[in-house]
Design a protein around this motif. Sequence first.
Motif, PDB file in Angstrom:
ATOM      1  N   LYS A 325       0.810  -1.226   0.000  1.00 43.24           N
ATOM      2  CA  LYS A 325       0.000   0.000   0.000  1.00 43.24           C
ATOM      3  C   LYS A 325       0.840   1.271   0.000  1.00 43.24           C
ATOM      4  CE  LYS A 325      -1.066   0.546   4.965  1.00 43.24           C
ATOM      5  NZ  LYS A 325      -2.192   0.617   5.930  1.00 43.24           N
ATOM      6  N   VAL A 326       2.015   1.262   0.633  1.00 43.35           N
ATOM      7  CA  VAL A 326       2.873   2.451   0.613  1.00 43.35           C
ATOM      8  C   VAL A 326       3.411   2.692  -0.796  1.00 43.35           C
ATOM      9  CG1 VAL A 326       4.993   3.489   1.487  1.00 43.35           C
ATOM     10  CG2 VAL A 326       3.494   2.234   3.039  1.00 43.35           C
ATOM     11  N   GLY A 327       3.855   1.618  -1.463  1.00 42.77           N
ATOM     12  CA  GLY A 327       4.329   1.743  -2.833  1.00 42.77           C
ATOM     13  C   GLY A 327       3.231   2.216  -3.776  1.00 42.77           C
ATOM     14  N   LEU A 328       2.031   1.689  -3.591  1.00 42.45           N
ATOM     15  CA  LEU A 328       0.895   2.124  -4.407  1.00 42.45           C
ATOM     16  C   LEU A 328       0.557   3.594  -4.142  1.00 42.45           C
ATOM     17  CD1 LEU A 328      -1.372  -1.042  -4.084  1.00 42.45           C
ATOM     18  CD2 LEU A 328      -0.308  -0.196  -6.181  1.00 42.45           C
ATOM     19  N   LEU A 329       0.710   4.021  -2.885  1.00 42.19           N
ATOM     20  CA  LEU A 329       0.469   5.427  -2.551  1.00 42.19           C
ATOM     21  C   LEU A 329       1.463   6.325  -3.280  1.00 42.19           C
ATOM     22  CD1 LEU A 329      -0.981   7.589  -0.844  1.00 42.19           C
ATOM     23  CD2 LEU A 329       0.716   7.157   0.962  1.00 42.19           C
ATOM     24  N   ILE A 330       2.735   5.928  -3.304  1.00 43.27           N
ATOM     25  CA  ILE A 330       3.753   6.707  -4.021  1.00 43.27           C
ATOM     26  C   ILE A 330       3.425   6.761  -5.519  1.00 43.27           C
ATOM     27  CG2 ILE A 330       6.191   6.774  -4.681  1.00 43.27           C
ATOM     28  CD1 ILE A 330       6.811   5.519  -1.932  1.00 43.27           C
TER      29      ILE A 330
END
Length: 457
Positions: A325-330
């Motif tokens: 989810k953090v990578g997708l947020l970026i």
Amino acid sequence: MIHKRVLVVMVITYFAQTLDKGTINFASIMGIREDAHLVGQQYAWLTTCVYIAILIWEFPTNRLIQRLPIAKYLGLNIMAWGAVLACTAACTSFTGLIIVRTFLGIFECVCQPAFVFLATMWYTREEQALVIGAFYSMNGFQQCVGGLIAYGIAQIEHAKLKNWQILFTLLGCITFVWGLFVLWWLPDSPMRAKCWSKQDRFLMAERVRKNETGIQNREFKKYQAIEAILDPTVWAVVLVSFTNALPTGGLGAFSNLILTAFGFSQLQTYLLAIAQGAIIMLFLFSAAYLSKRYRQKLILAFLYTLPNIAGTVVFLCVETSAKTKVGLLIAFYCTQGFGAVAVLNLAIMSNNVAGVRIQIFESNTFTYGRRLQRTKQVIASSLVFIAWAVGNAIGPQVFRANDAPRYIKAFVAHIVVYGIQLAAIVFLRVRLMRLNALKCRAQFLSTSEENVNSIRQ
């Protein structure tokens, strides 16, 4: 002096417009879908109807901007959309929401064409990219402020009004009061600005004379309208406006739903909107600054499209989970470069649809003339914003309810659209380079002919 009277109004008004139009995104996770019993694509239509209204009313409002005192027309429209926004709080069905959202689109569509006119009326070509960037950066700032407001309202419990109703009522009333202020504060044109001396008004008009776009010409000229319709430059700018707006329309309506699908809570989503707004502003201001420094708007537009593509590819390739989810947020933040491309595209339109005309005859002779082509600019501006409205109207519809929560088909469509956008930017650069070469040659031949005539005399 001009900034205080004109730029401040443009910036705050555009902030109000983007915030008011985007309230539906914040309301989407406040319970409006459940309270209004929205099903299937009905939520998407609440955004699409706004842009259909803009599409229908775009050309008439451009003609009214040309014929009416622009400050008065802008102020009245601001008051009207503020009142409509506040009325949204009383809607409890899809029908009621569609009606008020349609009227919101009609009244809000004055902003962008009015601001392009104000930019050409008050500022030089060199200043216009920064001016357009300043008000367009409010796309990001409204995310920051909207996130904070939504976060604060979400803390209210046991009130008679639902949280989304409080949001619409509050913002609508503030906008209405701002419209009254604009009516009093904003001058209609440099020559009508009685807040300054006659000498200052004359100097302001002279300062923008070199733009070759005039101050405000109310006469509609048919031959200029035909010229605009047949001009490939106009259509290339129109195409970029469409391809840039389509992903924007979908992400603007569904961004909060997408973030919650990544695994973030409602309150976290509101706070993440603040970071999203800051990134949009970073893209916008950097584009405006680099445009003024290097004067390569089309190269920059090409480069600012690339992060959008990279972020979209990540959405297609990476599945949603707690680890990703953090990578997708970026990746989601990378897709916010659309604002920079929009600013550069508007600057290209305002700089290149003006009063310069080059005629090429069979004898390979050139004539170079200057004339005011306000009608051509009106047509070009209308077409660009119609394309923007069509893109934003289609954008939410590619996010299908049966494709949630990853919306793979929507992001595939975005990739295709970005590819078309890059091709249009390349075409536009090649064409404008050729026209600039012809212009320089025409000026040189014209100067040489004048020198020969003066020697003969």
